[in-house]
Write a protein that holds these residues in place. Structure first.
Motif, mmCIF file in Angstrom:
data_model
loop_
_atom_site.group_PDB
_atom_site.id
_atom_site.type_symbol
_atom_site.label_atom_id
_atom_site.label_comp_id
_atom_site.label_asym_id
_atom_site.label_seq_id
_atom_site.Cartn_x
_atom_site.Cartn_y
_atom_site.Cartn_z
ATOM 1 N N ASP A 181 29.076 52.888 34.920
ATOM 2 C CA ASP A 181 29.544 52.477 36.238
ATOM 3 C C ASP A 181 30.206 51.111 36.092
ATOM 4 O OD1 ASP A 181 29.812 52.364 39.155
ATOM 5 O OD2 ASP A 181 28.224 53.885 39.158
ATOM 6 N N ILE A 182 30.454 50.453 37.207
ATOM 7 C CA ILE A 182 31.149 49.172 37.160
ATOM 8 C C ILE A 182 30.363 48.111 37.915
ATOM 9 C CG2 ILE A 182 33.431 50.203 36.908
ATOM 10 C CD1 ILE A 182 33.869 49.695 39.906
ATOM 11 N N GLY A 183 30.633 46.867 37.561
ATOM 12 C CA GLY A 183 30.155 45.726 38.310
ATOM 13 C C GLY A 183 28.660 45.675 38.514
ATOM 14 N N SER A 184 28.268 45.415 39.764
ATOM 15 C CA SER A 184 26.860 45.220 40.076
ATOM 16 C C SER A 184 26.052 46.496 39.868
ATOM 17 C CB SER A 184 26.695 44.727 41.511
ATOM 18 O OG SER A 184 27.247 45.667 42.426
ATOM 19 N N GLY A 217 36.151 52.619 31.204
ATOM 20 C CA GLY A 217 36.719 51.471 30.519
ATOM 21 C C GLY A 217 35.636 50.680 29.820
ATOM 22 N N THR A 218 35.927 50.229 28.611
ATOM 23 C CA THR A 218 34.891 49.549 27.842
ATOM 24 C C THR A 218 34.405 48.272 28.521
ATOM 25 O OG1 THR A 218 36.650 48.515 26.520
ATOM 26 C CG2 THR A 218 35.601 50.487 25.612
ATOM 27 N N GLY A 219 35.278 47.610 29.269
ATOM 28 C CA GLY A 219 34.867 46.393 29.970
ATOM 29 C C GLY A 219 33.819 46.650 31.029
ATOM 30 N N SER A 220 33.738 47.893 31.519
ATOM 31 C CA SER A 220 32.733 48.208 32.534
ATOM 32 C C SER A 220 31.313 48.070 31.991
ATOM 33 C CB SER A 220 32.952 49.632 33.063
ATOM 34 O OG SER A 220 32.652 50.600 32.069
#
Length: 281
Positions: A103-106, A134-137
């Motif tokens: 998932d992303i972010g919080s 995305g790997t940054g997630s």
């Protein structure tokens, strides 16, 4: 002030050197519970988990519970999973919780806190993650794992037949998606020179030459490799060299049904794991 947590990659490598490279998936399928003479209930899950852990604890480098088979029983099943993870810690057995979070972010941070934060009810030594947002997630999980000596395994080349649709595809920079995931794992989790990284990859033992032809071996030379596909899916000792070549020493050989199907006799379960340790030494 407490000492810094020891890196997961170092702990995992030590476990492999001490106990061999077999990982047993504790996956209480309804059919397995029936074969063991247990009800498909939280009580059946608990009995299954206790016997499985007691039988294999001294013979494996890690256990790998599949969260879904516990979650399907609701909060009572999740409680059994939490008890299993706590029991593994008490026995000094590493746990790789197969949750495939992504998932992303919080929200990603909350998933990470649920399983990587020391003292959390669902604390494990490592978890599986899906990097396909995305790997940054994955950064919140990477930060928490690094801080607390935990590990991550990123889905890179899975053993399901539809995996290549996404994993072999080329990015805008003409790099295979799987290789980009491997590169991120190496950058995020690499340890001291000569050590194993703490961010590994899930690479199926049934992927043929893809691990090498797509360049994952070069992109992530320090990453431990969690390899499903052995046993029921057809891979055997020959695939250690055929699929992973020079990085075969980093492979964690994951078995589930091929071990659990010989239960519920603890002696037979233990003997089966000992047999596999010899085959994959």
């Amino acid at each position: 002030m407490s000492a810094p947590a020891r890196a997961f990659g170092a702990r995992l490598r030590e476990a492999v050197e001490t106990r061999g490279r077999i990982v047993v998936g504790i996956d209480p399928h309804a059919s397995l519970l029936q074969d063991w003479g247990l009800e498909d209930t939280p009580e059946g899950l608990a009995a299954f988990s206790r016997v499985a852990l007691d039988a294999v604890a001294e013979e494996v480098c890690a256990i790998k519970p599949q969260s879904a088979f516990f979650e399907r029983h609701g909060s009572a099943g999740v409680a059994v999973l939490e008890e299993l993870l706590e029991a593994a810690r008490a026995r000094g057995v590493l746990s790789i919780l197969d949750v495939k979070r992504g998932d992303i972010g919080s929200t990603m941070a909350a998933y990470a806190e649920a399983h990587l934060l020391p003292g959390a009810p669902g604390e494990a030594d490592a978890i599986t993650l899906s990097p396909y947002l995305g790997t940054g997630s994955l950064d919140p999980a990477v930060r928490l794992a690094t801080e607390h000596g935990k590990g991550l395994f990123l889905l890179a080349l899975t053993s399901n037949p539809d995996g290549p649709q996404v994993q072999h595809a080329l990015t805008g920079g003409h790099t295979p998606v799987a290789r980009e995931i491997a590169r991120h794992a190496e950058e995020s989790g690499s340890g001291e020179p000569g050590e194993w990284g703490s961010v590994g990859l899930v690479v199926g033992a049934t992927v043929g030459d893809a691990y090498r032809s797509l360049g994952l071996d070069r992109a992530a030379p320090s990453a431990p490799l969690l390899a499903p596909g052995f046993g029921a899916q057809g891979a055997g000792p020959a695939q250690m060299r055929e699929v992973f070549d020079d990085n075969a020493g980093h492979v964690l050989v994951s078995w589930s049904r091929g071990v659990l199907s010989v239960g519920p006799d603890p002696a037979r379960l233990k003997a089966r794991v000992q047999e596999l340790r010899e085959q994959y030494s």
